[in-house]
Structure formats: structure tokens, C-alpha cells
Design an enzyme around this catalytic site. Sequence first.
Site, short mmCIF file in Angstrom:
data_model
loop_
_atom_site.label_atom_id
_atom_site.label_comp_id
_atom_site.label_asym_id
_atom_site.label_seq_id
_atom_site.Cartn_x
_atom_site.Cartn_y
_atom_site.Cartn_z
N LYS A 47 15.88 57.16 50.82
CA LYS A 47 17.19 56.84 50.26
C LYS A 47 16.93 55.97 49.03
O LYS A 47 17.03 54.74 49.09
CB LYS A 47 18.02 56.13 51.33
CG LYS A 47 19.51 56.24 51.14
CD LYS A 47 20.23 55.72 52.36
CE LYS A 47 21.65 55.30 52.06
NZ LYS A 47 22.49 56.25 51.34
N1 PMP Z 1 22.83 62.40 52.57
C1 PMP Z 1 22.93 61.51 51.57
C2 PMP Z 1 22.52 61.91 50.21
C3 PMP Z 1 23.42 60.22 51.83
O1 PMP Z 1 23.53 59.33 50.84
C4 PMP Z 1 23.83 59.88 53.14
C5 PMP Z 1 24.39 58.52 53.43
N2 PMP Z 1 23.39 57.61 53.75
C6 PMP Z 1 23.69 60.84 54.15
C7 PMP Z 1 23.19 62.11 53.82
C8 PMP Z 1 24.03 60.53 55.57
O2 PMP Z 1 23.04 59.70 56.11
P1 PMP Z 1 23.38 58.68 57.28
O3 PMP Z 1 24.02 59.46 58.34
O4 PMP Z 1 22.05 58.15 57.69
O5 PMP Z 1 24.26 57.64 56.72
#
Ligand code: PMP
Length: 311
Positions: free
Chosen positions: A160
Site C-alpha cells: 500500500k
Molecule cells: N485496494 C486498494 C487499492 C485499496 O486502497 C484498498 C483500501 N486499503 C483496498 C483494495 C481494500 O483493502 P482493505 O480491505 O485492506 O482496506
Amino acid sequence: MATMQPGPIAYFEGRYVPIQEAKISIMTHAFNYGTGLFEGIRGYYSQEEDNILIFRLKEHVDRLVRNFNILCMEIPEKAEDIENICIEVVRRSGFREGVYIRPICYKSELSLGPKVRGVESSLCCYVIKLGDYVDTQSGLDVAVSSWRRLSDNAIPTRAKATGSYINSALAATEAKQAGFDEAVFLREDGTVAEGSAMNIFIVMNGKLITTPPNSDILVGITRNTVLQLAREELGLETIERPIARTELYICDEVFFCGTGAQVAPVRSIDRRVIGNGQPGPISKRLQSLYFDVVMGKVPKYRHWCTPVYKH
Ligand code: PMP
């Protein structure tokens, strides 16, 4: 004597400070090159318990710490310290409502040159209030983006990384400017990746299908939660496989999921109505289960909820 209003406290340079004091230099490496890794973590306020329950804190910190290796990051704080810092910024801020916690590990050196090794990293963390990020009730109108999802081999989507959100911002902005609520990214090979900041699921003949972990997605913690709840609580068959764009048009249900998005049904894609144009039955059941789980109401998954305040 004036009473202090509860206000956001940040963790910055090893100390807890009011958020307005947490400032970086314009020469910071991460500001110049996007060399930061972060997490977005929700805390849900439970009225019955008068407490904030942080959802899947361990898993978020685990993802962050594993990703350090991609950007060659080393910081003094260990995973357990990062978990405690996330709890502590909320506790010190004194919130009694839904919150969003953002730990960021970033290349904090004031140095020139895009590289990852040999550049000092630091951890900071802040918290804000957050309600719904997207509408979770009526169904979203979504468009396939003209922007492609960046490739994991270009800017790792698995991490991320702060810099990779240029990609998300372009797609989300394009969709909103065209009158849609959200975007769906395709990959360079034309198959579906995910939303701008959320993973995507489709329902086809009672089966739950989502894109695999090696398909240029951020492998969402909500995605993994939904897969587990679908299997264990709803007895659904779950399939992780590439999804074609046209499958989005012909499937029975579509929903997004993510920490921010939560579980958000989609009612149309590229102006094609999905199902009967209402959130579908499986999306609704998963959403309702998800909300119960995050509010700490399901004993089996209670260990996913970390209370902030000690009464
Ligand atoms: N994809 C992207 C590009 C994101 O930014 C997020 C948000 N964090 C997610 C998927 C979903 O991830 P999570 O469920 O871990 O928040």
C-alpha cells in the site's frame, strides 16, 4: 481553567503530539518520490460497550510490516509497537465515534535521488473521524476506467504505497467527473483488477468470485474477511480467478469491499443495470454480517476487534 477539547493526537518522530505539530520538510524523500507505505484501519464505536473497536489491527500491521521488505524499510518500532501506537493515538485523541487510523512508514531522509536502500525511514500515525466513505445502502453506479491498474511489477500494488495512489486518484476523479460513484480498474491484459481503493466481488449463480492475489490488486483485509465469512457463515463457494469486463455486465450481483468502502453493493456498471438494480441478496447478507462482526457482536470473530479504552 480551559478544558482541552478532545482533538486528534498524532505519533510523529517518536512522540505523541497534537496533529498540527506533526510536520515534515518539503525535502522529505517520501514527499518527493512517493516512497511511503501506509495502512487505513477503522475503529468502530460501540455504544453498548462505550468503546472503540479497532478492526483487524493485527492483520493491517502485519501487511504493513511485511511490505517493508519491498521498499527496504527499517524502523525501530516492531509490529507490536505499531499496534500499540495505533491504539494510543485513538485513546489520546479521546474519540467516541467511528475513526480511521493511518500509520505511515515513509522515507524520512532529506535526500535527493529515487532509491529505496540506504534512505532512512520513520513511522508516523494519525487518526481522523470517519463515517461512511461511500454509500453502502442504495447501490453504487460504477464505470470501467480508461486508466489501467498499475502493474505489480511497475509500482507494487501489493504494497500500500503512497505513490501508487496517483493511479487511484486518476480513476476515481475520472469516474466522478463523468457522474459515477466509483471506478473499476482493468489490468493491462484487460481483465478486472479492483476499484480505486477497494476490492471487487461478483456473484454468479450463487458463487462468490473475486480477483486473485496476483492480479495487480492490493490484497484487502476486508476481501479476506468477506471470503472467510462467505465460506464459514453463509456456506458459499468462493472462487479467486480472473474476471472479464463483460462478466461484470452479466453477473447477478457486484459489490466492492475495503476498510473505507466496507461492503458496498453496486447497482450499475457502465450504465448496465446489475440484477434488478437493487443491492442483491448475497451482498446484503454479507454486508449485514460484516457490520455485526466489526461492531464486535459475533463472538466467533470477536478476536478481530481490539478495544481502545480500558474501563
Ligand atoms: N485496494 C486498494 C487499492 C485499496 O486502497 C484498498 C483500501 N486499503 C483496498 C483494495 C481494500 O483493502 P482493505 O480491505 O485492506 O482496506
